[in-house]
Write a protein that holds these residues in place. Structure first.
Motif, PDB file in Angstrom:
ATOM      1  N   ILE A 101       3.110   2.115   1.486  1.00  0.00           N
ATOM      2  CA  ILE A 101       2.409   2.525   2.707  1.00  0.00           C
ATOM      3  C   ILE A 101       3.316   2.333   3.916  1.00  0.00           C
ATOM      4  N   VAL A 102       3.446   3.397   4.685  1.00  0.00           N
ATOM      5  CA  VAL A 102       4.191   3.355   5.942  1.00  0.00           C
ATOM      6  C   VAL A 102       3.186   3.207   7.082  1.00  0.00           C
ATOM      7  N   VAL A 103       3.311   2.127   7.824  1.00  0.00           N
ATOM      8  CA  VAL A 103       2.463   1.909   8.994  1.00  0.00           C
ATOM      9  C   VAL A 103       3.151   2.629  10.156  1.00  0.00           C
ATOM     10  N   ALA A 104       2.797   3.916  10.330  1.00  0.00           N
ATOM     11  CA  ALA A 104       3.509   4.784  11.280  1.00  0.00           C
ATOM     12  C   ALA A 104       2.952   4.634  12.689  1.00  0.00           C
ATOM     13  N   CYS A 105       2.780   3.400  13.082  1.00  0.00           N
ATOM     14  CA  CYS A 105       2.183   3.068  14.375  1.00  0.00           C
ATOM     15  C   CYS A 105       2.805   1.764  14.842  1.00  0.00           C
ATOM     16  N   ASN A 106       3.456   1.802  16.002  1.00  0.00           N
ATOM     17  CA  ASN A 106       4.100   0.586  16.500  1.00  0.00           C
ATOM     18  C   ASN A 106       3.099  -0.537  16.733  1.00  0.00           C
ATOM     19  N   THR A 107       1.945  -0.195  17.299  1.00  0.00           N
ATOM     20  CA  THR A 107       0.948  -1.219  17.611  1.00  0.00           C
ATOM     21  C   THR A 107       0.385  -1.853  16.351  1.00  0.00           C
ATOM     22  N   ALA A 108       0.091  -1.037  15.335  1.00  0.00           N
ATOM     23  CA  ALA A 108      -0.423  -1.575  14.067  1.00  0.00           C
ATOM     24  C   ALA A 108       0.633  -2.415  13.371  1.00  0.00           C
ATOM     25  N   THR A 109       1.895  -1.993  13.452  1.00  0.00           N
ATOM     26  CA  THR A 109       2.972  -2.776  12.846  1.00  0.00           C
ATOM     27  C   THR A 109       3.075  -4.150  13.502  1.00  0.00           C
ATOM     28  N   PRO A 132       4.365  -2.261  -1.367  1.00  0.00           N
ATOM     29  CA  PRO A 132       5.332  -2.404  -0.271  1.00  0.00           C
ATOM     30  C   PRO A 132       4.813  -1.731   1.004  1.00  0.00           C
ATOM     31  N   PHE A 133       5.084  -2.345   2.140  1.00  0.00           N
ATOM     32  CA  PHE A 133       4.740  -1.770   3.439  1.00  0.00           C
ATOM     33  C   PHE A 133       6.017  -1.573   4.257  1.00  0.00           C
ATOM     34  N   ILE A 134       6.110  -0.433   4.906  1.00  0.00           N
ATOM     35  CA  ILE A 134       7.197  -0.159   5.849  1.00  0.00           C
ATOM     36  C   ILE A 134       6.588  -0.128   7.241  1.00  0.00           C
ATOM     37  N   GLY A 135       7.170  -0.890   8.155  1.00  0.00           N
ATOM     38  CA  GLY A 135       6.640  -0.925   9.515  1.00  0.00           C
ATOM     39  C   GLY A 135       7.571  -0.267  10.513  1.00  0.00           C
ATOM     40  N   ILE A 136       7.112  -0.214  11.736  1.00  0.00           N
ATOM     41  CA  ILE A 136       7.866   0.424  12.815  1.00  0.00           C
ATOM     42  C   ILE A 136       7.855  -0.483  14.021  1.00  0.00           C
TER      43      ILE A 136
END
Length: 259
Positions: free
Chosen positions: A69-77, A91-95
């Motif tokens: 899962i890519v958390v494609a949101c800076n605030t959520a990351t 696995p999670f990918i953050g921004i």
């Protein structure tokens, strides 16, 4: 598992800028994109609310058998990814805003950061900024109203241009030479930003780096998809599907999701 989709979520349509980078780098991968536009923007919401929304999005994608899962949101990351990583076994990918390259490369000793309130006020942003930008002038600007305009289909509107002029002027006055975009909605502003900023200012977003990290993590977990035929890219939103369609240039179906 390797044929399972990559899940991507954002507070709205902005994360499609991340999806485009991932799709370009990893065209064999199946993807599912979830836009929680009904709750956009996440920035003004408190940490607990952002975590709850991120849980809802994550569990929807896990029900769709997403392998990563890519958390494609800076605030959520910045507010929720630690919780997500501790709670779910994928696995999670953050921004996060690309402060490091801007801070290392600036010649004028001044950089600008345009981001949401939730990102700029987060502990992760404070830590990153302290590590890499403590000795330079960082002009921070909350992009209040920008996400709402994009989500309502007013990307290149007069209101947007007027707002950006106000937000960019203190950065121009400070002689920044790098502008860091701290929200995945903001790359869609690139034509306006280029027009409004001096020619020497370089604009940085995190899209390419996120795509490369996604590929790296898939390789590490032996999850890269080798199947070439019949890849699927599914898009869901609880907002106006037409707004996402316009950003995707009508190339993909966008389904309305009532949650």
């Amino acid at each position: 598992m390797s044929k399972h989709p990559i899940g991507i979520f954002d507070s709205g349509v902005g994360g499609t800028s991340i999806w485009k980078e991932i799709h370009q780098l990893l065209p064999k991968e199946n993807t599912i994109y979830l836009a929680d536009s009904n709750n956009a923007p996440y920035g003004p919401k408190g940490k607990e609310a952002i975590i709850e929304l991120s849980i809802k999005n994550t569990e929807y994608l896990l029900k769709k058998s997403c392998k990563l899962i890519v958390v494609a949101c800076n605030t959520a990351t910045t507010n929720a990814i630690d919780y997500l990583r501790k709670t779910y076994n994928v696995p999670f990918i953050g921004i996060e805003p690309a402060i490091k390259p801007a801070a290392l490369q600036t010649k004028t000793n001044a950089i600008g950061i345009l981001a949401t309130k939730g990102t700029l006020s987060s502990a992760l942003f404070s830590k990153t900024s302290g590590l890499f930008a403590s000795n330079i002038n960082v002009v921070e600007q909350v992009g209040e109203g920008i996400v709402e305009l994009i989500e309502s289909g007013k990307l290149y509107s007069h209101e947007m241009k007027s707002l950006l002029k106000i937000y960019l002027q203190p950065m121009i006055d400070a002689n920044i030479d790098y502008l860091v975009l701290g929200c995945t909605h903001y790359p869609y502003l690139m034509p306006l930003l280029i027009d409004l900023l001096p020619n020497h200012v370089k604009i940085i977003d995190s899209g390419e780096a996120v795509a490369r990290q996604t590929r790296t993590v898939l390789k590490q977990h032996n999850l890269l998809n080798s199947q070439v035929l019949n890849t699927k890219n599914d898009f869901f939103t609880n907002g106006n599907p037409d707004v996402m369609q316009s950003l995707l240039h009508g190339k993909f179906n966008v389904d309305y999701l009532g949650f």
